[in-house]
Design a protein around this motif. Structure first.
Motif: not given
Length: 264
Positions: A17-23
Protein backbone atom coordinates in the motif's frame (compact mmCIF):
# COMPACT_ATOMS: atom_id res chain seq x y z
CA UNK A 1 14.67 -20.82 11.54
CA UNK A 2 13.81 -17.91 9.19
CA UNK A 3 10.44 -16.16 9.38
CA UNK A 4 9.48 -13.80 6.56
CA UNK A 5 5.93 -13.16 7.74
CA UNK A 6 6.21 -12.80 11.51
CA UNK A 7 3.02 -10.70 11.55
CA UNK A 8 1.20 -12.67 8.88
CA UNK A 9 0.21 -10.81 5.71
CA UNK A 10 0.01 -7.48 7.53
CA UNK A 11 3.53 -6.31 6.68
CA UNK A 12 3.39 -7.30 2.96
CA UNK A 13 0.00 -5.61 2.61
CA UNK A 14 1.16 -2.38 4.28
CA UNK A 15 4.39 -2.43 2.27
CA UNK A 16 2.41 -2.80 -0.97
CA UNK A 17 0.00 0.00 0.00
CA UNK A 18 2.81 2.44 0.87
CA UNK A 19 4.66 1.55 -2.32
CA UNK A 20 1.50 2.10 -4.36
CA UNK A 21 0.85 5.52 -2.75
CA UNK A 22 4.43 6.70 -3.22
CA UNK A 23 4.50 5.42 -6.80
CA UNK A 24 1.18 7.06 -7.68
CA UNK A 25 2.36 10.45 -6.39
CA UNK A 26 5.78 9.98 -7.99
CA UNK A 27 4.34 9.12 -11.40
CA UNK A 28 2.11 12.18 -11.24
CA UNK A 29 5.15 14.39 -10.63
CA UNK A 30 7.06 12.60 -13.42
CA UNK A 31 4.18 13.43 -15.75
CA UNK A 32 4.55 17.11 -14.81
CA UNK A 33 8.26 16.90 -15.62
CA UNK A 34 7.39 15.55 -19.06
CA UNK A 35 5.45 18.71 -19.91
CA UNK A 36 7.93 21.17 -18.34
CA UNK A 37 11.30 22.61 -19.29
CA UNK A 38 14.38 24.04 -17.61
CA UNK A 39 14.51 24.42 -13.85
CA UNK A 40 10.84 23.55 -13.42
CA UNK A 41 11.41 20.20 -15.12
CA UNK A 42 14.44 19.52 -12.90
CA UNK A 43 12.38 20.31 -9.81
CA UNK A 44 9.63 17.88 -10.81
CA UNK A 45 12.22 15.17 -11.50
CA UNK A 46 13.74 15.64 -8.04
CA UNK A 47 10.32 15.31 -6.40
CA UNK A 48 9.53 12.25 -8.52
CA UNK A 49 12.86 10.64 -7.62
CA UNK A 50 12.28 11.02 -3.87
CA UNK A 51 8.64 9.95 -4.02
CA UNK A 52 9.33 6.89 -6.16
CA UNK A 53 12.71 6.03 -4.62
CA UNK A 54 12.05 6.62 -0.92
CA UNK A 55 8.34 5.76 -0.63
CA UNK A 56 7.72 3.65 -3.73
CA UNK A 57 10.85 1.46 -3.50
CA UNK A 58 12.77 1.69 -0.24
CA UNK A 59 9.75 1.83 2.08
CA UNK A 60 8.58 -1.51 0.68
CA UNK A 61 11.87 -3.13 1.69
CA UNK A 62 11.86 -1.45 5.10
CA UNK A 63 8.27 -2.38 6.01
CA UNK A 64 8.61 -5.93 4.70
CA UNK A 65 11.73 -6.39 6.84
CA UNK A 66 9.65 -5.65 9.94
CA UNK A 67 8.12 -9.11 9.43
CA UNK A 68 11.54 -10.76 9.11
CA UNK A 69 13.03 -12.62 12.05
CA UNK A 70 15.57 -15.36 12.76
CA UNK A 71 15.13 -17.76 15.64
CA UNK A 72 17.67 -17.81 18.47
CA UNK A 73 19.36 -14.57 17.46
CA UNK A 74 18.72 -10.86 17.85
CA UNK A 75 18.63 -8.66 14.76
CA UNK A 76 20.29 -5.27 14.64
CA UNK A 77 20.87 -2.92 11.69
CA UNK A 78 23.85 -0.81 10.69
CA UNK A 79 22.52 2.75 10.43
CA UNK A 80 24.95 3.92 7.74
CA UNK A 81 24.23 1.00 5.39
CA UNK A 82 20.49 1.33 5.97
CA UNK A 83 20.57 5.01 5.00
CA UNK A 84 22.83 4.18 2.05
CA UNK A 85 20.30 1.66 0.76
CA UNK A 86 17.63 4.37 0.73
CA UNK A 87 19.91 6.77 -1.13
CA UNK A 88 20.66 4.05 -3.69
CA UNK A 89 16.94 3.69 -4.39
CA UNK A 90 16.54 7.45 -4.93
CA UNK A 91 19.64 7.58 -7.14
CA UNK A 92 18.44 4.64 -9.26
CA UNK A 93 15.04 6.24 -9.84
CA UNK A 94 16.66 9.58 -10.67
CA UNK A 95 19.02 8.01 -13.22
CA UNK A 96 16.19 6.03 -14.83
CA UNK A 97 13.94 9.09 -15.14
CA UNK A 98 16.73 11.20 -16.62
CA UNK A 99 17.56 8.47 -19.12
CA UNK A 100 14.01 7.89 -20.28
CA UNK A 101 12.91 11.53 -20.44
CA UNK A 102 16.07 12.74 -22.22
CA UNK A 103 15.86 10.05 -24.93
CA UNK A 104 12.25 9.04 -25.45
CA UNK A 105 11.85 5.73 -27.23
CA UNK A 106 11.77 1.99 -26.69
CA UNK A 107 15.52 1.65 -26.26
CA UNK A 108 15.53 4.41 -23.64
CA UNK A 109 12.66 2.74 -21.80
CA UNK A 110 14.53 -0.58 -21.77
CA UNK A 111 17.72 1.14 -20.61
CA UNK A 112 15.90 3.05 -17.89
CA UNK A 113 14.22 -0.16 -16.75
CA UNK A 114 17.60 -1.88 -16.53
CA UNK A 115 19.10 0.98 -14.52
CA UNK A 116 16.13 1.09 -12.14
CA UNK A 117 15.88 -2.68 -11.80
CA UNK A 118 19.55 -3.23 -11.03
CA UNK A 119 19.47 -0.24 -8.69
CA UNK A 120 16.59 -1.78 -6.73
CA UNK A 121 18.46 -5.09 -6.50
CA UNK A 122 21.56 -3.24 -5.24
CA UNK A 123 19.38 -1.40 -2.72
CA UNK A 124 17.95 -4.69 -1.44
CA UNK A 125 21.29 -6.41 -0.90
CA UNK A 126 22.79 -3.29 0.66
CA UNK A 127 19.90 -3.31 3.13
CA UNK A 128 20.48 -7.00 3.81
CA UNK A 129 24.19 -6.33 4.38
CA UNK A 130 23.20 -3.91 7.13
CA UNK A 131 21.81 -6.76 9.27
CA UNK A 132 23.88 -7.61 12.33
CA UNK A 133 23.21 -10.94 14.08
CA UNK A 134 24.93 -13.94 15.63
CA UNK A 135 24.63 -15.91 12.42
CA UNK A 136 26.09 -16.23 8.94
CA UNK A 137 23.93 -15.14 6.00
CA UNK A 138 24.13 -16.68 2.53
CA UNK A 139 22.26 -15.88 -0.69
CA UNK A 140 21.35 -18.49 -3.30
CA UNK A 141 22.86 -17.34 -6.64
CA UNK A 142 19.81 -18.64 -8.54
CA UNK A 143 17.43 -16.41 -6.59
CA UNK A 144 19.80 -13.48 -6.93
CA UNK A 145 19.95 -14.00 -10.68
CA UNK A 146 16.15 -14.32 -10.82
CA UNK A 147 15.74 -11.01 -9.01
CA UNK A 148 18.28 -9.38 -11.35
CA UNK A 149 16.34 -10.66 -14.39
CA UNK A 150 12.82 -9.91 -13.13
CA UNK A 151 13.63 -6.38 -11.98
CA UNK A 152 14.71 -4.75 -15.30
CA UNK A 153 11.82 -6.27 -17.23
CA UNK A 154 9.26 -5.28 -14.61
CA UNK A 155 10.51 -1.72 -14.25
CA UNK A 156 10.77 -1.25 -18.02
CA UNK A 157 7.02 -2.00 -18.11
CA UNK A 158 6.44 0.55 -15.33
CA UNK A 159 8.38 3.24 -17.21
CA UNK A 160 6.54 2.39 -20.41
CA UNK A 161 3.20 2.93 -18.66
CA UNK A 162 4.46 6.13 -17.03
CA UNK A 163 5.83 7.73 -20.18
CA UNK A 164 3.46 6.51 -22.88
CA UNK A 165 0.06 6.78 -21.24
CA UNK A 166 -1.69 9.91 -20.02
CA UNK A 167 -4.02 10.83 -17.18
CA UNK A 168 -4.73 9.61 -13.62
CA UNK A 169 -5.80 6.17 -14.86
CA UNK A 170 -2.33 5.65 -16.35
CA UNK A 171 -0.68 6.73 -13.09
CA UNK A 172 -2.97 4.35 -11.20
CA UNK A 173 -2.02 1.43 -13.44
CA UNK A 174 1.65 2.35 -13.31
CA UNK A 175 1.58 2.60 -9.49
CA UNK A 176 0.02 -0.87 -9.21
CA UNK A 177 2.70 -2.27 -11.53
CA UNK A 178 5.44 -0.48 -9.58
CA UNK A 179 4.28 -1.79 -6.20
CA UNK A 180 3.93 -5.32 -7.59
CA UNK A 181 7.41 -5.17 -9.17
CA UNK A 182 9.12 -3.93 -6.00
CA UNK A 183 7.38 -6.57 -3.86
CA UNK A 184 8.26 -9.31 -6.35
CA UNK A 185 11.95 -8.36 -6.40
CA UNK A 186 12.09 -8.13 -2.59
CA UNK A 187 10.55 -11.51 -1.84
CA UNK A 188 12.31 -13.28 -4.71
CA UNK A 189 15.64 -12.24 -3.19
CA UNK A 190 14.49 -12.96 0.37
CA UNK A 191 13.40 -16.53 -0.39
CA UNK A 192 16.93 -17.26 -1.60
CA UNK A 193 18.49 -16.30 1.74
CA UNK A 194 19.81 -18.89 4.19
CA UNK A 195 21.05 -18.36 7.75
CA UNK A 196 23.41 -20.50 9.81
CA UNK A 197 23.39 -19.58 13.48
CA UNK A 198 26.66 -19.40 15.36
CA UNK A 199 27.27 -21.10 18.72
CA UNK A 200 26.53 -18.73 21.58
CA UNK A 201 28.45 -18.45 24.84
CA UNK A 202 27.43 -16.67 28.07
CA UNK A 203 29.98 -13.97 27.26
CA UNK A 204 28.52 -13.13 23.85
CA UNK A 205 27.11 -9.62 23.66
CA UNK A 206 24.16 -8.61 21.51
CA UNK A 207 25.06 -7.43 18.00
CA UNK A 208 25.81 -3.72 17.70
CA UNK A 209 23.43 -1.52 15.76
CA UNK A 210 19.92 -0.10 15.83
CA UNK A 211 16.71 -2.07 16.21
CA UNK A 212 13.98 -1.90 13.59
CA UNK A 213 11.81 0.09 16.00
CA UNK A 214 14.58 2.71 16.30
CA UNK A 215 13.97 3.48 12.62
CA UNK A 216 10.18 3.28 12.85
CA UNK A 217 9.29 6.80 14.01
CA UNK A 218 11.77 8.82 11.91
CA UNK A 219 11.06 6.77 8.77
CA UNK A 220 7.29 6.98 8.92
CA UNK A 221 7.22 10.62 10.00
CA UNK A 222 9.72 11.49 7.28
CA UNK A 223 7.87 9.56 4.57
CA UNK A 224 4.53 11.02 5.67
CA UNK A 225 5.83 14.57 5.51
CA UNK A 226 7.53 13.92 2.16
CA UNK A 227 4.39 12.57 0.51
CA UNK A 228 2.22 15.29 2.06
CA UNK A 229 4.49 18.09 0.79
CA UNK A 230 4.72 16.62 -2.71
CA UNK A 231 0.94 16.12 -2.80
CA UNK A 232 0.38 19.75 -1.81
CA UNK A 233 2.79 20.92 -4.53
CA UNK A 234 0.88 18.83 -7.06
CA UNK A 235 -2.47 20.22 -5.95
CA UNK A 236 -1.33 23.85 -5.90
CA UNK A 237 0.58 23.74 -9.20
CA UNK A 238 -1.49 24.18 -12.36
CA UNK A 239 -1.38 21.19 -14.65
CA UNK A 240 -0.29 21.76 -18.22
CA UNK A 241 -1.63 19.61 -21.01
CA UNK A 242 0.63 18.55 -23.84
CA UNK A 243 -1.81 20.11 -26.28
CA UNK A 244 -1.64 23.43 -24.44
CA UNK A 245 2.15 23.52 -24.83
CA UNK A 246 2.11 23.03 -28.58
CA UNK A 247 2.69 26.20 -30.57
CA UNK A 248 -0.50 27.49 -32.08
CA UNK A 249 -0.44 28.09 -35.80
CA UNK A 250 -1.76 31.37 -37.04
CA UNK A 251 -4.87 30.92 -39.14
CA UNK A 252 -4.34 31.08 -42.89
CA UNK A 253 -5.96 34.23 -44.25
CA UNK A 254 -8.67 33.66 -46.82
CA UNK A 255 -7.62 34.05 -50.43
CA UNK A 256 -9.30 37.02 -52.01
CA UNK A 257 -10.39 37.01 -55.60
CA UNK A 258 -7.84 38.74 -57.76
CA UNK A 259 -8.47 40.41 -61.05
CA UNK A 260 -7.06 37.37 -62.79
CA UNK A 261 -9.40 34.91 -61.02
CA UNK A 262 -12.45 37.12 -61.64
CA UNK A 263 -11.69 37.15 -65.35
CA UNK A 264 -11.50 33.38 -65.46
Amino acid sequence: MIEHFAYGWTTPAIAFAVSFLGSFIGLQTAARARTSTGGVRAGWLVLASFSLGAAGVWATHFIAMMGFSVQSTTLRYDVLLTVLSGLLAVAAVSAALLWTTARPGRSATAGGGAVLGLGVVAMHYTGMASIRMQADMDHDPLYTAAAAVVAPAAFALVLLLALRLRGPAAALLGALAMAAAVSAVHYTAMFGMAVTTLPETPFDAEPAGATMMDFFLPVFVGLGLLLMVISLILLLSPAEDDDARRPRRSPVPPVRDSVFTRRH
